[in-house]
Structure formats: C-alpha cells, structure tokens
Design a protein around this motif. Structure first.
Motif, PDB file in Angstrom:
ATOM      1  N   GLY A 103       0.812  -1.218   0.000  1.00  0.00           N
ATOM      2  CA  GLY A 103       0.000   0.000   0.000  1.00  0.00           C
ATOM      3  C   GLY A 103       0.840   1.259   0.000  1.00  0.00           C
ATOM      4  O   GLY A 103       0.513   2.236  -0.676  1.00  0.00           O
TER       5      GLY A 103
ATOM      6  N   ALA B 294      -5.941   7.004  -3.047  1.00  0.00           N
ATOM      7  CA  ALA B 294      -6.226   6.328  -1.776  1.00  0.00           C
ATOM      8  C   ALA B 294      -6.916   4.986  -2.000  1.00  0.00           C
ATOM      9  O   ALA B 294      -6.599   3.986  -1.334  1.00  0.00           O
ATOM     10  CB  ALA B 294      -7.093   7.235  -0.902  1.00  0.00           C
TER      11      ALA B 294
ATOM     12  N   THR C  21      -5.420   1.216  -1.067  1.00  0.00           N
ATOM     13  CA  THR C  21      -6.231   0.298  -0.265  1.00  0.00           C
ATOM     14  C   THR C  21      -6.484  -1.007  -0.997  1.00  0.00           C
ATOM     15  O   THR C  21      -6.381  -2.107  -0.422  1.00  0.00           O
ATOM     16  CB  THR C  21      -7.563   0.963   0.102  1.00  0.00           C
ATOM     17  OG1 THR C  21      -7.309   2.180   0.817  1.00  0.00           O
ATOM     18  CG2 THR C  21      -8.421   0.049   0.942  1.00  0.00           C
TER      19      THR C  21
ATOM     20  N   LEU D 209      -5.322  -4.781   0.209  1.00  0.00           N
ATOM     21  CA  LEU D 209      -6.284  -5.855   0.435  1.00  0.00           C
ATOM     22  C   LEU D 209      -6.012  -7.055  -0.470  1.00  0.00           C
ATOM     23  O   LEU D 209      -6.213  -8.201  -0.067  1.00  0.00           O
ATOM     24  CB  LEU D 209      -7.710  -5.332   0.193  1.00  0.00           C
ATOM     25  CG  LEU D 209      -8.231  -4.302   1.203  1.00  0.00           C
ATOM     26  CD1 LEU D 209      -9.588  -3.781   0.761  1.00  0.00           C
ATOM     27  CD2 LEU D 209      -8.323  -4.914   2.592  1.00  0.00           C
TER      28      LEU D 209
ATOM     29  N   VAL E  14      -6.352  -3.071   7.155  1.00  0.00           N
ATOM     30  CA  VAL E  14      -7.126  -1.893   7.594  1.00  0.00           C
ATOM     31  C   VAL E  14      -6.181  -0.717   7.858  1.00  0.00           C
ATOM     32  O   VAL E  14      -6.473   0.429   7.479  1.00  0.00           O
ATOM     33  CB  VAL E  14      -7.940  -2.246   8.858  1.00  0.00           C
ATOM     34  CG1 VAL E  14      -8.600  -0.997   9.425  1.00  0.00           C
ATOM     35  CG2 VAL E  14      -8.978  -3.304   8.522  1.00  0.00           C
TER      36      VAL E  14
ATOM     37  N   ALA F  97      -5.189   0.825   4.660  1.00  0.00           N
ATOM     38  CA  ALA F  97      -6.217   1.694   4.092  1.00  0.00           C
ATOM     39  C   ALA F  97      -6.121   3.099   4.690  1.00  0.00           C
ATOM     40  O   ALA F  97      -6.203   4.111   3.970  1.00  0.00           O
ATOM     41  CB  ALA F  97      -7.597   1.101   4.345  1.00  0.00           C
TER      42      ALA F  97
ATOM     43  N   SER G  59      -3.130   4.835   3.223  1.00  0.00           N
ATOM     44  CA  SER G  59      -3.371   5.356   1.872  1.00  0.00           C
ATOM     45  C   SER G  59      -4.155   6.661   1.924  1.00  0.00           C
ATOM     46  O   SER G  59      -3.866   7.602   1.173  1.00  0.00           O
ATOM     47  CB  SER G  59      -4.120   4.314   1.047  1.00  0.00           C
ATOM     48  OG  SER G  59      -3.373   3.121   0.933  1.00  0.00           O
TER      49      SER G  59
END
Length: 493
Positions: free
Chosen positions: A177, A216, A220, A224, A236, A239, A242
């Motif tokens: 990420g 972003a 993410t 994932l 998480v 995320a 990001s």
C-alpha cells in the motif's frame, strides 16, 4: 521540488518618455492703439497701463532636455538619445526648424552634453523559487518523518502470525500500500505543481481533488489484494495509510506544512510507547485523531477545486507525470531496502534518518540551483562556470551526506537499546543517500526519466548485489549530473 520562472510583468518606466511638441506659433496681431478713455484693466501695473512682465518661457531645447533628463542621464552614448528621438518620428526638418540643429545626431550630442551622467545602481535580482528558506525545508523533513510514529503506535495491533518472505506478519500489505501511494502521489504532485507553475492555483486544487481519492482507493485495493489470512488488521491500517498519503500530498503541494504538522501532533503519544505499554483504545484513538485531522484539513484546502472555473484549460498532458511516478517507485524501493540493515533497529534507524534528511536535502538542492544562477551572472566563460558548478555540487552533496550521518547517529542515540550502526550499514546508507539526492537533483532539472531508470534498476538488483547496486547507481547518477548540470545552458531560464 519544482519551480517555474516567469518574466516579470512590465512596470512603470518600461515605456519610452514622451517628447514634447512645440505648439504652432500664431502670427501676432497688430497691437490696438491705446484707448485712454477706457478704464484701466486689472492686472496692469498701476500708473503705466501695461501688464506685468511674465517669466520668460524656456527655450525649446531647454524644455526638451528637462523632459528627457532621466533617460539622457542614464544613457552611455549620444546614439542612444538619437535612437529615442528617431523612434518618436522626429525628422531632421523638424529638428532644424524647432531646435536649430542639423539632425537627430547633432541634437542628441547637445542633449548628452547638457545633462549630467547619473547611472542608477542595478536592482538586485528578485528571489526566485529556488531561493528556499532553511526553516521551511526542515519543517517539511519533520512532517515526512513524523508519520513513522504511527507504526510505533500500531505495532501491537498488527502483530500476528509469521509473515512471508522472512518479514513480520502484516508487513507485505503495508509495504504494498505504501509503495502504491508513493508512485501515485508522486505523479499527482508533479501535475499539481505544473498547474501552480502556470499560475493557476484553483486548477492545481482541482487536480489534487480529482486525483487524491483514486490514489487512496488504489493503495487500499493493492493492500487488500496482497493480504494473507490473519493480516486483516494490517490491511485496515494500510487503508488508513493510503488515505493519509493522499491528504498529506494535497497539504504539502499547496504549502500547508504547518497545518499538517498540527494534524500530526496526536502521534506524539507514541513517545511513551517506546517504554510503556499503552492501552489499545488509546492507541487507536490517537491514530484516528491524526488521520481525521489530516483529512479534514485537506478537504478544506481543496475547496477551491470545486468551482467550475477551476477546471483549467490547456493543462499539461497526464503522460508527462508518469516518469515522476516511476521515480517515486524507484526511490521508495531504495528506502525500503535501506531499512533491512544487519539488525532490525539499525534498519529502522536508517529509514528514520533518510526521511528526516529530506528537509535538508531539499534546501541543499535549492542552494545548488541558486548558486548556479548566481555564477551565471558573475562568470564570463563556460570553463569557469563548469569549475564553479562542480565545486558547488560537491559541497552540497558532501553537506547532505554529513547531515545524513549525523541524523543516523542521533537516532541510534535516542532509540531505546539501539546498537551503533556498523560500518557496512553506514556505507550502505550513504550510497542510498547519494543516489537519492542526485536523483532528486536531476528530477528538479527535468531529467527525471534517467534518474527513475537508474533507481529502478538499482532497486531490482539490490537484493542480489547488495551495496554494489546502490554504489553503481550513485556512480551513474553522478556522471549524469556532471554531464548535464555543469553546462551553463542547463541553468538558463
């Protein structure tokens, strides 16, 4: 780190002074015989019936010299004055009839002799975009490094099963990420900076507003996609990472470093976490507070991009930003490899030192460019300029490496239980720092494709070749820099 130089708009004194035209003289009428029966007129001398004497009008040549005083005083030769006279359409016949001189050259010589020389001192050149302040650059380096405290706060939350590739659990989605965000936001920053260079700040905000959310989402999605079972907390966190990278990019590009620093204040709660175990709710609260503050500040800054007039016209092509994204990928991979030292702590210290050094690195880039522009104004031969530019380059690079070494030693001093870096670790860090600084310098001059190619090749070869890869990259970038940036034409704007 880019900037643009634009011609100064014309101000007062850029137009040629107006040359007076003598009025057409009328044939005087015959005086009327005095009428003794009329009452004396006002304004006449008492007892004489005559008007008081008026001050004599200046001769045409004196009037012209007075009007052109400023221009003639600064002239270095009468021909400059003659060119002004002729540009105004003053013919030789007019000059002979009005000023009693044979032609414009004779009149110019007379004016040049009448007016005393007064050559004003040249105004100092205005400070350009490469004249950056040290305090602001240090502030940027600080906001680059402070987000690292988020990993300290989140470390107990991300701990899980054994990770892949010999890395701790959750490391792969975090790195994936982060690298995705670096690539996307580096290219987005270039596009926004290009709009700022064109003088269109609303269009820059519009570019960030439309480009930051997809970045972003991309970071993410990649995190994932590569997350393994048991790495959901790390996904998480990736995320949120990001989202932070997208918001922080908008704030940094638009010059809101101080606002971003204020949003990062909650991360200071990580300092006690070095020695004491903090409750999980407190850790999560501090992370969410900083992330929320950054996102809200970015949303406020980007509001001008919502206007219809912020779309911009004739903007830069999107493909022009692709090499900057590739350079972000190469430099990011080099920084990640620098974090794999002989010990985990020494590797983390190298990453912290590199991120903190980005502020001084930016300032030294400005010093090199500003010093080169100063040499262009003072040196007269290309050989002298090459020698001076090479000396400035060596001093700036040496200064950056000295700062990087001092930061690494300082980090290991304040890090609890950290061992001193070994000579191989220090050498590896200095080679990475040399490649990064020279790459940033080439990027600032527009030679970003070569810098990106060298950094990417070095990052690919680094796991197998070790310091030899970064050493080769530093050598190649040094040659490119000496070939491209010691020429006077590279600095002319």
């Amino acid at each position: 780190m880019s900037g643009s130089l634009w011609p100064k708009p014309p101000g007062e004194g850029d137009t040629l002074p107006a040359i007076p035209r003598p009025r057409r003289e009328e044939v005087p009428k015959a005086p009327e015989p005095p009428d003794t029966e009329k009452a004396p007129e006002t304004g006449k001398a008492p007892g004489t019936g005559k008007a008081p004497d008026a001050p004599p009008a200046p001769a045409p040549l004196d009037a012209l010299a007075e009007r052109l005083d400023g221009f003639v005083a600064a002239a270095v030769h009468p021909d400059e004055v003659a060119a002004l006279l002729e540009s105004d359409g003053m013919t030789d016949d007019h000059i002979r009839l009005t000023y009693g001189r044979a032609d414009s050259f004779a009149l110019a010589e007379d004016l040049y002799a009448r007016v005393e020389r007064r050559h004003p001192a040249p105004a100092p050149p205005p400070a350009g975009p490469w004249h950056g302040g040290l305090a602001n650059c240090l502030l940027r380096g600080l906001v680059f490094a402070l987000p690292g405290l988020a990993y300290v706060l989140a470390a107990p939350l991300l701990a899980g099963e054994q990770g892949r590739f010999g890395l701790p659990g959750g490391t792969v989605p975090l790195l994936a990420g982060a690298v995705t965000g670096w690539v996307w936001n580096q290219a987005l920053s270039h596009r926004a900076y290009t709009w700022l260079g064109l003088g269109d700040r609303p269009a820059a905000a519009r570019a960030l507003l439309t480009g930051a959310p997809p970045g972003a989402l991309a970071g993410t999605g990649v995190a994932l996609a590569v997350a393994a079972p048991g790495e959901a907390p790390a996904a998480v966190f990736a995320a949120g990472q990001s989202l932070y990278l997208a918001a922080a990019t908008a704030l940094l590009v638009l010059g809101r470093e101080r606002a971003l620093l204020g949003a990062l204040v909650p991360l200071a709660g990580a300092v006690p976490a070095f020695r004491w175990d903090l409750p999980d709710p407190l850790r999560i609260g501090l992370l969410l507070a900083s992330l929320t503050a950054t996102a809200v500040l970015a949303a406020r800054v980007l509001r001008p991009g919502l206007r219809r007039t912020a779309a911009g016209r004739g903007g830069p092509p999107r493909t022009a930003s692709l090499p900057y994204g590739l350079f972000g990928l190469g430099s990011g991979l080099l920084v990640l490899h620098a974090g794999t030292g002989t010990t985990p702590v020494s590797g983390a210290g190298a990453v912290v030192a590199l991120t903190l050094s980005m502020g001084p690195a930016e300032w030294l880039l400005h010093r090199f460019r500003d010093g080169a522009l100063a040499r262009l104004r003072t040196l007269t031969t290309a050989r002298e300029f090459r020698r001076a530019a090479t000396g400035t380059l060596v001093l700036c690079l040496g200064g950056y490496l000295a700062v990087l070494t001092a930061l690494l030693l300082a980090v290991t001093q304040v890090w609890p239980g950290a061992p001193r870096p070994t000579p191989p670790d220090l050498l590896a860090l200095l080679l990475v720092g040399t490649a990064l600084w020279l790459g940033l310098l080439l990027q600032a001059f527009g030679a970003v494709l070569g810098a990106a190619t060298v950094c990417l090749l070095a990052a690919v070869a680094l796991p197998a070749a070790g310091p030899a890869a970064t050493g080769g990259a530093a050598a190649v970038l040094a040659v490119l820099t000496c070939v491209l940036l010691v020429r006077p034409t590279a600095h002319r704007v």
